[in-house]
Design a protein around this motif. Structure first.
Motif, short mmCIF file in Angstrom:
data_model
loop_
_atom_site.label_atom_id
_atom_site.label_comp_id
_atom_site.label_asym_id
_atom_site.label_seq_id
_atom_site.Cartn_x
_atom_site.Cartn_y
_atom_site.Cartn_z
N GLN A 260 -7.13 8.04 5.64
CA GLN A 260 -5.64 8.58 6.67
C GLN A 260 -5.70 10.15 6.37
O GLN A 260 -5.60 11.18 7.32
CB GLN A 260 -4.74 7.85 6.56
CG GLN A 260 -3.42 8.37 7.53
CD GLN A 260 -2.52 7.58 7.74
OE1 GLN A 260 -2.70 6.60 8.45
NE2 GLN A 260 -1.32 7.91 7.32
N TRP B 92 -9.73 0.34 9.14
CA TRP B 92 -8.82 1.03 7.86
C TRP B 92 -9.57 2.65 7.98
O TRP B 92 -10.84 2.58 7.76
CB TRP B 92 -8.51 0.48 6.58
CG TRP B 92 -7.87 1.19 5.85
CD1 TRP B 92 -8.00 1.84 4.78
CD2 TRP B 92 -6.38 0.97 5.70
NE1 TRP B 92 -6.82 2.28 3.99
CE2 TRP B 92 -5.76 1.49 4.63
CE3 TRP B 92 -5.71 0.23 6.66
CZ2 TRP B 92 -4.44 1.75 4.44
CZ3 TRP B 92 -4.12 0.30 6.44
CH2 TRP B 92 -3.57 0.93 5.27
N GLN C 209 0.87 -1.04 0.08
CA GLN C 209 0.05 -0.10 -0.03
C GLN C 209 0.84 1.34 -0.05
O GLN C 209 0.54 2.21 -0.58
CB GLN C 209 -1.02 0.10 1.20
CG GLN C 209 -1.94 0.88 1.13
CD GLN C 209 -2.81 0.47 -0.04
OE1 GLN C 209 -3.48 -0.46 0.04
NE2 GLN C 209 -3.20 1.38 -1.00
N GLY D 273 6.23 5.31 8.86
CA GLY D 273 6.08 5.07 7.43
C GLY D 273 6.21 6.44 6.60
O GLY D 273 5.76 7.37 7.26
N TRP D 274 7.00 6.34 5.66
CA TRP D 274 7.35 7.61 5.14
C TRP D 274 6.04 8.64 4.57
O TRP D 274 6.04 9.76 4.67
CB TRP D 274 8.28 7.70 3.92
CG TRP D 274 8.94 9.06 3.42
CD1 TRP D 274 8.86 9.38 2.09
CD2 TRP D 274 9.45 10.13 4.14
NE1 TRP D 274 9.06 10.58 1.94
CE2 TRP D 274 9.59 11.12 3.12
CE3 TRP D 274 9.70 10.30 5.54
CZ2 TRP D 274 10.10 12.48 3.62
CZ3 TRP D 274 10.25 11.66 5.85
CH2 TRP D 274 10.41 12.62 4.96
N GLN E 208 11.58 2.96 8.76
CA GLN E 208 10.78 3.56 9.60
C GLN E 208 11.69 4.24 10.75
O GLN E 208 11.39 5.12 11.56
CB GLN E 208 9.83 2.66 10.26
CG GLN E 208 8.84 2.56 9.08
CD GLN E 208 8.00 1.28 9.27
OE1 GLN E 208 7.80 0.63 10.27
NE2 GLN E 208 7.25 0.70 8.13
N SER F 6 0.24 -0.05 6.68
CA SER F 6 -0.27 -1.37 6.18
C SER F 6 0.07 -2.70 6.31
O SER F 6 -0.56 -3.61 6.25
CB SER F 6 -0.46 -1.03 4.72
OG SER F 6 0.83 -0.88 4.10
N THR F 7 1.47 -2.73 7.14
CA THR F 7 1.96 -4.15 7.25
C THR F 7 2.60 -4.32 8.62
O THR F 7 2.69 -5.51 8.80
CB THR F 7 3.21 -4.28 5.95
OG1 THR F 7 4.16 -3.20 6.18
CG2 THR F 7 2.80 -4.25 4.53
N1 UDP Z 1 -3.48 4.57 5.44
C1 UDP Z 1 -4.88 4.92 5.29
N2 UDP Z 1 -5.58 4.40 6.14
C2 UDP Z 1 -4.98 3.71 7.46
C3 UDP Z 1 -3.43 3.55 7.27
C4 UDP Z 1 -3.04 3.88 6.34
O1 UDP Z 1 -5.18 5.20 4.11
O2 UDP Z 1 -6.00 3.24 8.24
C5 UDP Z 1 -2.66 4.96 4.29
C6 UDP Z 1 -1.70 6.40 4.68
O3 UDP Z 1 -2.45 7.44 4.20
C7 UDP Z 1 -0.60 5.93 3.85
C8 UDP Z 1 -0.09 4.55 3.48
O4 UDP Z 1 -1.57 3.92 3.90
O5 UDP Z 1 -0.50 6.94 2.30
C9 UDP Z 1 0.76 3.98 4.35
O6 UDP Z 1 1.87 4.37 3.82
P1 UDP Z 1 3.15 4.34 4.79
O7 UDP Z 1 4.47 4.63 4.13
O8 UDP Z 1 2.87 5.37 6.17
O9 UDP Z 1 3.20 2.95 5.73
P2 UDP Z 1 3.30 1.50 5.17
O10 UDP Z 1 1.96 1.06 5.04
O11 UDP Z 1 4.05 1.43 3.83
O12 UDP Z 1 4.07 0.79 6.15
#
Ligand code: UDP
Length: 477
Positions: free
Chosen positions: A350, A347, A15, A367-368, A390, A291-292
């Protein structure tokens, strides 16, 4: 508008990799590009299950291509990262074939391949199609430099990272370009933490680094005003242009384009926005680990009780798979007790949450994308990194940019349990910190300025469009 340019966009299939590439796709579409957006079948299926209607009815000038990633549907892609990376490395032939059979009248010839920096298959793909390869870094410039220069770090003995020695002052990393501050060994990508350089993940990431050093143009999802032009320039491959174009989500947000919904692998629960409407201004702590990231059942219990004891309103994103399938992860009676003060969703939308006036702070995995979304709306962070980039993001938020805090020790001890008392204290501190708030407001202004007409990221993106068009012409000759 008839489009004469065509970008093939290949995200890393998670994601946090898909979102920024989708954001970029929309900004390029606005600037005259036809977009082919490539998803793996596995991601595509999850997007459809989450309600991604745009996949079936793409916006004008967009099309989605799906390709198999070569792994069985049930394979645990995020936990078996090596197998996942190896499978993705081999996608060039299938991708080339899909592209060639689907290029028809009405679709402009391919101008460039824009591949997330870890999609090394895009190198061979671009070579075969005789078009420029754009390397797109979805992580901040500082971390990207440390990955781009991993061979140098290996030769200097900084890779692999031995956690037992990580705190020794002589292990500070000062050999990287880009005018970076000295890095700590624990700032590096967490997969470099290993006993030896022959560790399979270390080898994998070193291979990716070699491939990240091949390409014709570099784009970075960051802001020059935050990380410095020199840092971005240090990602240039053999003198090619390297441009900061972020935060990519922000111009789309400002134009009221909800672009990531169509490619979300999780169904967004919008009910939390109404809940936020009912809260006091700047009163809520938003909690999400992306997301992970996963957490143990015991850790989730401590978080729950810490949030409860903090006495602050909270909105907590508790993904279905956060405890890797463990049932009953919340303490007994918890939901009943926090009913008037807390909300849990699977979810959240965000960006809408972080831009809501009721939100005051963000407990994040750092997360970036999350970091940029947070500072772009003036929200200070309490960081709790899990893996990958992170750790550096979290430390820079705290030590360099001073727009947040963290929990002591989570950087070097993977098994550390953050207690309910620590969670409570952390939440209270970040909610009350005036210094972080003042500083993050300044950064918010800088980010807004960068993406608006005349700003650095805005101009850099226009320059990219101009230059890549010329570079593509030289490839076609
Ligand atoms: N996100 C979202 N809803 C949530 C959690 C995360 O839409 O409940 C989106 C957030 O806006 C971001 C992405 O998922 O764009 C997560 O990216 P990030 O680099 O922060 O972390 P990753 O999921 O890659 O570890």
């Amino acid at each position: 508008m008839a489009k004469s340019l065509h970008a093939v966009m290949v995200p890393f299939p998670v994601q946090g990799g898909i979102n920024p590439l989708m954001q970029l796709a929309h900004l390029l579409s606005e600037r005259g590009f036809f977009i082919t957006f490539v998803n793996t079948e596995w991601c595509h299926r999850r997007m459809l299950d989450a309600g991604g209607h745009a996949l079936q009815q793409p916006a004008e000038g967009f099309r989605f291509l799906t390709i198999p990633d070569g792994l069985p549907a049930k394979h645990e892609r995020y936990t078996d990262l090596i197998t996942y990376l190896r499978a993705l490395e081999n996608l060039a032939p299938v991708l080339e074939q899909r592209l060639l059979v689907t290029l028809s009248e009405g679709i402009p010839p391919i101008t460039c391949i824009i591949g997330e920096s870890y999609m090394s298959c895009t190198y061979q793909l671009a070579l075969n199609l005789r078009v420029p390869r754009v390397v797109f870094w979805t992580m901040c410039a500082a971390l990207s430099i440390s990955q781009f220069k991993a061979e140098l770090l290996l030769s200097r003995g900084h890779i692999p990272v031995k956690l037992g020695e990580a705190k020794r002052a002589e292990n500070l990393i000062t050999c990287l370009p880009g005018n970076l501050p000295p890095l700590l060994p624990t700032d590096l990508i967490s997969f470099y933490r290993a006993e030896s350089a022959s560790d399979a993940l270390v080898k994998r990431f070193l291979y990716e680094s070699q491939m990240q050093n091949k390409g014709d143009y570099v784009l970075v999802n960051t802001v020059e005003e935050l990380e410095g032009r020199e840092a971005v320039a240090a990602l240039s491959i053999n003198g090619c242009p390297a441009m900061a174009v972020g935060p990519l989500f922000l111009p789309n947000f400002l134009a009221h384009r909800d672009v990531v919904r169509s490619t979300s692998m999780f169904a967004e629960d919008e009910s939390c926005l109404e809940w936020l409407d009912a809260q006091q201004p700047a009163s809520v702590i938003y909690v999400s680990f992306g997301s992970t990231a996963v957490k143990s059942k015991q850790q989730l219990e401590e978080i729950a009780l810490g949030l409860e004891n903090s006495q602050r309103p909270f909105l907590w994103v508790l993904r279905k798979d956060i405890a890797q399938g463990e049932p009953g992860i919340l303490p007994q009676g918890f939901l009943e007790r926090i009913r008037d003060r807390g909300l849990i969703v699977r979810w959240a939308p965000q960006v809408k949450v972080l831009s809501h006036p009721s939100v005051r702070a963000f407990l994040t995995h750092s997360g970036w994308n999350s970091v940029m979304e947070s500072f772009s709306f003036g929200i200070p962070m309490l960081g709790w990194p899990y893996f990958m980039d992170q750790f550096l993001n979290c430390r820079f938020v705290k030590d360099m940019w001073k727009i947040g805090m963290d929990f002591e020790g989570v950087d070097v001890d993977e098994n550390k349990l953050v207690t309910r008392e620590e969670v409570e204290k952390g939440v209270r501190r970040i909610m009350e910190s005036e210094e972080a708030r003042q500083r993050v407001f300044k950064l918010k202004e800088a980010a807004m300025k960068a993406v608006n007409p005349g700003g650095s990221s805005f101009l850099n993106l226009n320059k990219f469009v101009e230059e890549i068009t010329q570079i593509a012409k030289s490839f076609a000759r």
